[in-house]
Design a protein around this motif. Sequence first.
Motif, PDB file in Angstrom:
ATOM      1  N   SER A 173       0.817  -1.213   0.000  1.00  0.00           N
ATOM      2  CA  SER A 173       0.000   0.000   0.000  1.00  0.00           C
ATOM      3  C   SER A 173       0.851   1.262   0.000  1.00  0.00           C
ATOM      4  O   SER A 173       0.349   2.343  -0.203  1.00  0.00           O
ATOM      5  CB  SER A 173      -0.924   0.002   1.207  1.00  0.00           C
ATOM      6  N   ARG A 174       2.150   1.142   0.223  1.00  0.00           N
ATOM      7  CA  ARG A 174       2.999   2.328   0.271  1.00  0.00           C
ATOM      8  C   ARG A 174       3.068   3.064  -1.069  1.00  0.00           C
ATOM      9  O   ARG A 174       2.878   4.265  -1.101  1.00  0.00           O
ATOM     10  CB  ARG A 174       4.401   1.968   0.760  1.00  0.00           C
ATOM     11  N   PRO A 175       3.290   2.402  -2.203  1.00  0.00           N
ATOM     12  CA  PRO A 175       3.293   3.156  -3.470  1.00  0.00           C
ATOM     13  C   PRO A 175       1.925   3.766  -3.774  1.00  0.00           C
ATOM     14  O   PRO A 175       1.842   4.861  -4.322  1.00  0.00           O
ATOM     15  CB  PRO A 175       3.661   2.112  -4.518  1.00  0.00           C
ATOM     16  N   LEU A 176       0.855   3.078  -3.400  1.00  0.00           N
ATOM     17  CA  LEU A 176      -0.477   3.611  -3.636  1.00  0.00           C
ATOM     18  C   LEU A 176      -0.682   4.877  -2.817  1.00  0.00           C
ATOM     19  O   LEU A 176      -1.198   5.870  -3.314  1.00  0.00           O
ATOM     20  CB  LEU A 176      -1.539   2.572  -3.279  1.00  0.00           C
ATOM     21  N   ALA A 177      -0.264   4.874  -1.575  1.00  0.00           N
ATOM     22  CA  ALA A 177      -0.403   6.061  -0.719  1.00  0.00           C
ATOM     23  C   ALA A 177       0.430   7.216  -1.268  1.00  0.00           C
ATOM     24  O   ALA A 177      -0.023   8.362  -1.282  1.00  0.00           O
ATOM     25  CB  ALA A 177       0.006   5.730   0.700  1.00  0.00           C
ATOM     26  N   ALA A 178       1.632   6.945  -1.716  1.00  0.00           N
ATOM     27  CA  ALA A 178       2.489   7.993  -2.273  1.00  0.00           C
ATOM     28  C   ALA A 178       1.867   8.581  -3.536  1.00  0.00           C
ATOM     29  O   ALA A 178       1.916   9.796  -3.751  1.00  0.00           O
ATOM     30  CB  ALA A 178       3.872   7.438  -2.580  1.00  0.00           C
ATOM     31  N   THR A 179       1.265   7.744  -4.351  1.00  0.00           N
ATOM     32  CA  THR A 179       0.611   8.215  -5.567  1.00  0.00           C
ATOM     33  C   THR A 179      -0.592   9.092  -5.226  1.00  0.00           C
ATOM     34  O   THR A 179      -0.812  10.135  -5.845  1.00  0.00           O
ATOM     35  CB  THR A 179       0.156   7.021  -6.426  1.00  0.00           C
ATOM     36  N   ARG A 180      -1.363   8.684  -4.228  1.00  0.00           N
ATOM     37  CA  ARG A 180      -2.535   9.468  -3.829  1.00  0.00           C
ATOM     38  C   ARG A 180      -2.121  10.811  -3.247  1.00  0.00           C
ATOM     39  O   ARG A 180      -2.754  11.830  -3.507  1.00  0.00           O
ATOM     40  CB  ARG A 180      -3.370   8.687  -2.822  1.00  0.00           C
ATOM     41  N   ILE A 181      -1.049  10.833  -2.476  1.00  0.00           N
ATOM     42  CA  ILE A 181      -0.560  12.092  -1.903  1.00  0.00           C
ATOM     43  C   ILE A 181      -0.060  13.006  -3.013  1.00  0.00           C
ATOM     44  O   ILE A 181      -0.356  14.200  -3.032  1.00  0.00           O
ATOM     45  CB  ILE A 181       0.532  11.830  -0.848  1.00  0.00           C
ATOM     46  N   ALA A 182       0.683  12.462  -3.960  1.00  0.00           N
ATOM     47  CA  ALA A 182       1.194  13.264  -5.077  1.00  0.00           C
ATOM     48  C   ALA A 182       0.039  13.824  -5.907  1.00  0.00           C
ATOM     49  O   ALA A 182       0.065  14.993  -6.307  1.00  0.00           O
ATOM     50  CB  ALA A 182       2.114  12.425  -5.953  1.00  0.00           C
ATOM     51  N   ALA A 183      -0.991  13.016  -6.159  1.00  0.00           N
ATOM     52  CA  ALA A 183      -2.145  13.489  -6.926  1.00  0.00           C
ATOM     53  C   ALA A 183      -2.884  14.585  -6.160  1.00  0.00           C
ATOM     54  O   ALA A 183      -3.322  15.575  -6.748  1.00  0.00           O
ATOM     55  CB  ALA A 183      -3.081  12.332  -7.237  1.00  0.00           C
ATOM     56  N   GLY A 184      -3.006  14.416  -4.864  1.00  0.00           N
ATOM     57  CA  GLY A 184      -3.665  15.434  -4.051  1.00  0.00           C
ATOM     58  C   GLY A 184      -2.911  16.741  -4.037  1.00  0.00           C
ATOM     59  O   GLY A 184      -3.500  17.817  -4.136  1.00  0.00           O
ATOM     60  N   LEU A 185      -1.597  16.668  -3.924  1.00  0.00           N
ATOM     61  CA  LEU A 185      -0.778  17.881  -3.939  1.00  0.00           C
ATOM     62  C   LEU A 185      -0.825  18.571  -5.303  1.00  0.00           C
ATOM     63  O   LEU A 185      -0.861  19.805  -5.380  1.00  0.00           O
ATOM     64  CB  LEU A 185       0.663  17.557  -3.554  1.00  0.00           C
ATOM     65  N   ALA A 186      -0.845  17.781  -6.366  1.00  0.00           N
ATOM     66  CA  ALA A 186      -0.937  18.361  -7.709  1.00  0.00           C
ATOM     67  C   ALA A 186      -2.288  19.061  -7.898  1.00  0.00           C
ATOM     68  O   ALA A 186      -2.352  20.163  -8.451  1.00  0.00           O
ATOM     69  CB  ALA A 186      -0.750  17.281  -8.774  1.00  0.00           C
ATOM     70  N   ALA A 187      -3.366  18.448  -7.428  1.00  0.00           N
ATOM     71  CA  ALA A 187      -4.685  19.066  -7.525  1.00  0.00           C
ATOM     72  C   ALA A 187      -4.754  20.338  -6.686  1.00  0.00           C
ATOM     73  O   ALA A 187      -5.330  21.344  -7.111  1.00  0.00           O
ATOM     74  CB  ALA A 187      -5.760  18.077  -7.083  1.00  0.00           C
ATOM     75  N   LEU A 188      -4.163  20.310  -5.505  1.00  0.00           N
ATOM     76  CA  LEU A 188      -4.142  21.489  -4.649  1.00  0.00           C
ATOM     77  C   LEU A 188      -3.357  22.627  -5.297  1.00  0.00           C
ATOM     78  O   LEU A 188      -3.802  23.777  -5.306  1.00  0.00           O
ATOM     79  CB  LEU A 188      -3.529  21.141  -3.294  1.00  0.00           C
ATOM     80  N   ALA A 189      -2.209  22.317  -5.880  1.00  0.00           N
ATOM     81  CA  ALA A 189      -1.398  23.331  -6.546  1.00  0.00           C
ATOM     82  C   ALA A 189      -2.144  23.914  -7.750  1.00  0.00           C
ATOM     83  O   ALA A 189      -2.150  25.127  -7.957  1.00  0.00           O
ATOM     84  CB  ALA A 189      -0.061  22.738  -6.990  1.00  0.00           C
ATOM     85  N   PHE A 190      -2.785  23.064  -8.530  1.00  0.00           N
ATOM     86  CA  PHE A 190      -3.547  23.543  -9.695  1.00  0.00           C
ATOM     87  C   PHE A 190      -4.700  24.438  -9.244  1.00  0.00           C
ATOM     88  O   PHE A 190      -4.935  25.500  -9.826  1.00  0.00           O
ATOM     89  CB  PHE A 190      -4.069  22.360 -10.514  1.00  0.00           C
ATOM     90  N   GLY A 191      -5.409  24.031  -8.215  1.00  0.00           N
ATOM     91  CA  GLY A 191      -6.507  24.835  -7.702  1.00  0.00           C
ATOM     92  C   GLY A 191      -6.037  26.182  -7.190  1.00  0.00           C
ATOM     93  O   GLY A 191      -6.695  27.206  -7.398  1.00  0.00           O
ATOM     94  N   LEU A 192      -4.893  26.197  -6.526  1.00  0.00           N
ATOM     95  CA  LEU A 192      -4.339  27.451  -6.016  1.00  0.00           C
ATOM     96  C   LEU A 192      -3.955  28.380  -7.169  1.00  0.00           C
ATOM     97  O   LEU A 192      -4.219  29.582  -7.113  1.00  0.00           O
ATOM     98  CB  LEU A 192      -3.131  27.170  -5.129  1.00  0.00           C
ATOM     99  N   VAL A 193      -3.376  27.837  -8.216  1.00  0.00           N
ATOM    100  CA  VAL A 193      -3.011  28.646  -9.379  1.00  0.00           C
ATOM    101  C   VAL A 193      -4.255  29.236 -10.033  1.00  0.00           C
ATOM    102  O   VAL A 193      -4.299  30.424 -10.365  1.00  0.00           O
ATOM    103  CB  VAL A 193      -2.192  27.810 -10.394  1.00  0.00           C
ATOM    104  N   VAL A 194      -5.291  28.416 -10.211  1.00  0.00           N
ATOM    105  CA  VAL A 194      -6.531  28.912 -10.816  1.00  0.00           C
ATOM    106  C   VAL A 194      -7.165  29.980  -9.924  1.00  0.00           C
ATOM    107  O   VAL A 194      -7.609  31.024 -10.406  1.00  0.00           O
ATOM    108  CB  VAL A 194      -7.518  27.751 -11.077  1.00  0.00           C
ATOM    109  N   PHE A 195      -7.198  29.727  -8.626  1.00  0.00           N
ATOM    110  CA  PHE A 195      -7.786  30.680  -7.682  1.00  0.00           C
ATOM    111  C   PHE A 195      -7.056  32.018  -7.725  1.00  0.00           C
ATOM    112  O   PHE A 195      -7.673  33.080  -7.807  1.00  0.00           O
ATOM    113  CB  PHE A 195      -7.750  30.091  -6.274  1.00  0.00           C
ATOM    114  N   LEU A 196      -5.737  31.989  -7.688  1.00  0.00           N
ATOM    115  CA  LEU A 196      -4.967  33.230  -7.695  1.00  0.00           C
ATOM    116  C   LEU A 196      -5.025  33.930  -9.050  1.00  0.00           C
ATOM    117  O   LEU A 196      -5.084  35.158  -9.117  1.00  0.00           O
ATOM    118  CB  LEU A 196      -3.519  32.968  -7.286  1.00  0.00           C
TER     119      LEU A 196
END
Length: 62
Positions: A13-36
């Motif tokens: 489950s470790r690679p799956l968790a790392a992938t989910r965290i990376a996807a979440g951070l990418a979505a957060l960064a994209f949302g922040l860019v769009v918001f700003l």
Amino acid sequence: MNASTASSPSISSRPLAATRIAAGLAALAFGLVVFLATGFAAPSQIHNATHDTRHAFGLPCH
């Protein structure tokens, strides 16, 4: 039939968790860019960008 050959391989489950965290951070960064980008843009620029995007997709806008 041997029980060890019939079982499926274990999946860590470790690679799956790392992938989910990376996807979440990418979505957060994209949302922040769009918001700003929309927060500091002039209303006419936002309207024109939306208008051009609708034309690019072939959607009616008027």
